[in-house]
Design a protein around this motif. Structure first.
Motif, short mmCIF file in Angstrom:
data_model
loop_
_atom_site.label_atom_id
_atom_site.label_comp_id
_atom_site.label_asym_id
_atom_site.label_seq_id
_atom_site.Cartn_x
_atom_site.Cartn_y
_atom_site.Cartn_z
N SER A 104 0.70 -1.27 -0.09
CA SER A 104 0.03 0.02 0.07
C SER A 104 1.02 1.32 -0.09
CB SER A 104 -0.77 -0.07 1.28
OG SER A 104 -1.94 -1.07 1.24
N TRP A 105 2.16 0.91 0.21
CA TRP A 105 3.12 2.34 0.40
C TRP A 105 2.95 3.09 -1.00
CZ3 TRP A 105 6.65 3.89 3.79
CH2 TRP A 105 7.80 4.78 3.16
N PRO A 106 2.83 4.26 -0.81
CA PRO A 106 2.91 5.21 0.32
C PRO A 106 1.49 5.44 0.85
CG PRO A 106 2.98 6.52 -1.50
CD PRO A 106 2.91 5.24 -2.14
N ASN A 107 0.53 4.92 0.40
CA ASN A 107 -0.81 5.14 0.85
C ASN A 107 -1.29 4.36 2.18
OD1 ASN A 107 -1.14 7.33 -1.22
ND2 ASN A 107 -1.41 5.39 -2.67
N PHE A 108 -0.36 4.69 3.03
CA PHE A 108 -1.01 3.80 4.34
C PHE A 108 -2.22 4.08 5.00
CE2 PHE A 108 3.33 1.65 5.81
CZ PHE A 108 3.51 1.09 4.55
N ALA A 109 -2.78 3.24 5.81
CA ALA A 109 -3.90 3.70 6.26
C ALA A 109 -4.02 4.29 7.50
CB ALA A 109 -4.82 2.42 6.55
N TYR A 110 -3.08 4.19 8.48
CA TYR A 110 -3.07 4.58 9.81
C TYR A 110 -1.95 5.55 10.05
CZ TYR A 110 -6.25 0.64 10.29
OH TYR A 110 -7.31 -0.22 10.02
N TRP A 111 -2.13 6.56 10.77
CA TRP A 111 -1.21 7.79 10.78
C TRP A 111 -1.09 8.30 12.30
CZ3 TRP A 111 1.81 9.15 6.68
CH2 TRP A 111 1.48 8.79 5.37
N GLY A 112 0.17 8.64 12.65
CA GLY A 112 0.42 9.40 14.00
C GLY A 112 0.14 10.85 13.46
N GLN A 113 0.41 11.50 14.74
CA GLN A 113 0.24 12.89 14.79
C GLN A 113 1.17 13.75 14.46
OE1 GLN A 113 -2.95 14.78 15.44
NE2 GLN A 113 -3.62 12.55 15.39
N GLY A 114 2.46 13.05 14.08
CA GLY A 114 3.72 13.77 13.90
C GLY A 114 4.56 14.22 14.72
N THR A 115 6.00 14.38 14.48
CA THR A 115 6.89 14.85 15.46
C THR A 115 7.78 15.75 14.61
OG1 THR A 115 8.43 14.44 17.22
CG2 THR A 115 8.34 13.11 15.14
N GLN A 116 8.04 16.99 15.19
CA GLN A 116 8.93 18.04 14.22
C GLN A 116 10.12 17.66 14.35
OE1 GLN A 116 7.81 20.36 12.33
NE2 GLN A 116 9.81 21.08 11.81
N VAL A 117 11.05 17.90 13.29
CA VAL A 117 12.43 17.84 13.51
C VAL A 117 12.78 19.12 12.52
CG1 VAL A 117 14.48 16.61 12.42
CG2 VAL A 117 12.70 15.15 13.40
N THR A 118 13.75 19.66 13.35
CA THR A 118 14.34 20.81 12.88
C THR A 118 15.76 21.06 12.95
OG1 THR A 118 12.53 22.12 13.71
CG2 THR A 118 14.39 23.44 12.95
N VAL A 119 16.34 21.17 11.71
CA VAL A 119 17.91 21.21 11.83
C VAL A 119 18.24 22.27 11.22
CG1 VAL A 119 19.98 19.73 10.61
CG2 VAL A 119 17.59 18.47 10.97
N SER A 120 19.35 23.13 11.95
CA SER A 120 19.74 24.11 11.77
C SER A 120 21.37 24.19 11.30
CB SER A 120 19.63 25.14 12.95
OG SER A 120 20.64 24.61 14.08
N SER A 121 21.53 25.01 10.29
CA SER A 121 22.92 25.15 9.67
C SER A 121 23.93 25.74 10.41
CB SER A 121 22.86 25.83 8.30
OG SER A 121 22.37 26.88 8.33
#
Length: 121
Positions: A104-121
């Motif tokens: 089914s990739w990439p159309n998966f059925a179940y999703w989490g809320q997400g977590t932010q990743v921020t990378v600074s230079s």
């Protein structure tokens, strides 16, 4: 049904590392293909990696290959995304997702809320 809860996001300087975790609340964890996606502002969602709890077969996107590793702990019903040598372009909201079928990739059925990743230079 499966519920997914991500953790481990944060802010890091370029070249640093983070490990994301995704805990799945389901009695049949081994019946789901688990994956990580990311979406940066103004960009399309990108499939980053996936793993099959049944046989451990993995896929990692070319954009992160050699830097990111997906792994799992079936006993803890948790999938991880180890991110090394992070770059500013890795900045995004990272989502854990699951589906009965890896196909089914990439159309998966179940999703989490997400977590932010921020990378600074």
């Amino acid at each position: 049904q499966v519920q997914l809860v991500e953790s481990g996001g944060g802010s890091v300087q370029a070249g640093g590392s983070l490990r994301l975790s995704c805990a799945a609340s389901t009695y049949t964890y081994s019946g789901y293909c688990m994956g990580w996606f990311r979406q940066a502002p103004g960009k399309e969602r990108e499939g980053v990696a996936r793993i099959s709890p049944l046989n451990g077969i993995m896929y990692v996107a070319d954009s992160v290959k050699g830097r990111f590793t997906i792994s799992q702990d079936n006993a803890k019903k948790t999938v991880y995304l180890q991110m090394n040598s992070l770059k500013p372009e890795d900045t995004a909201m990272y989502y854990c997702a699951a589906d009965r079928l890896c196909g089914s990739w990439p159309n998966f059925a179940y999703w989490g809320q997400g977590t932010q990743v921020t990378v600074s230079s």
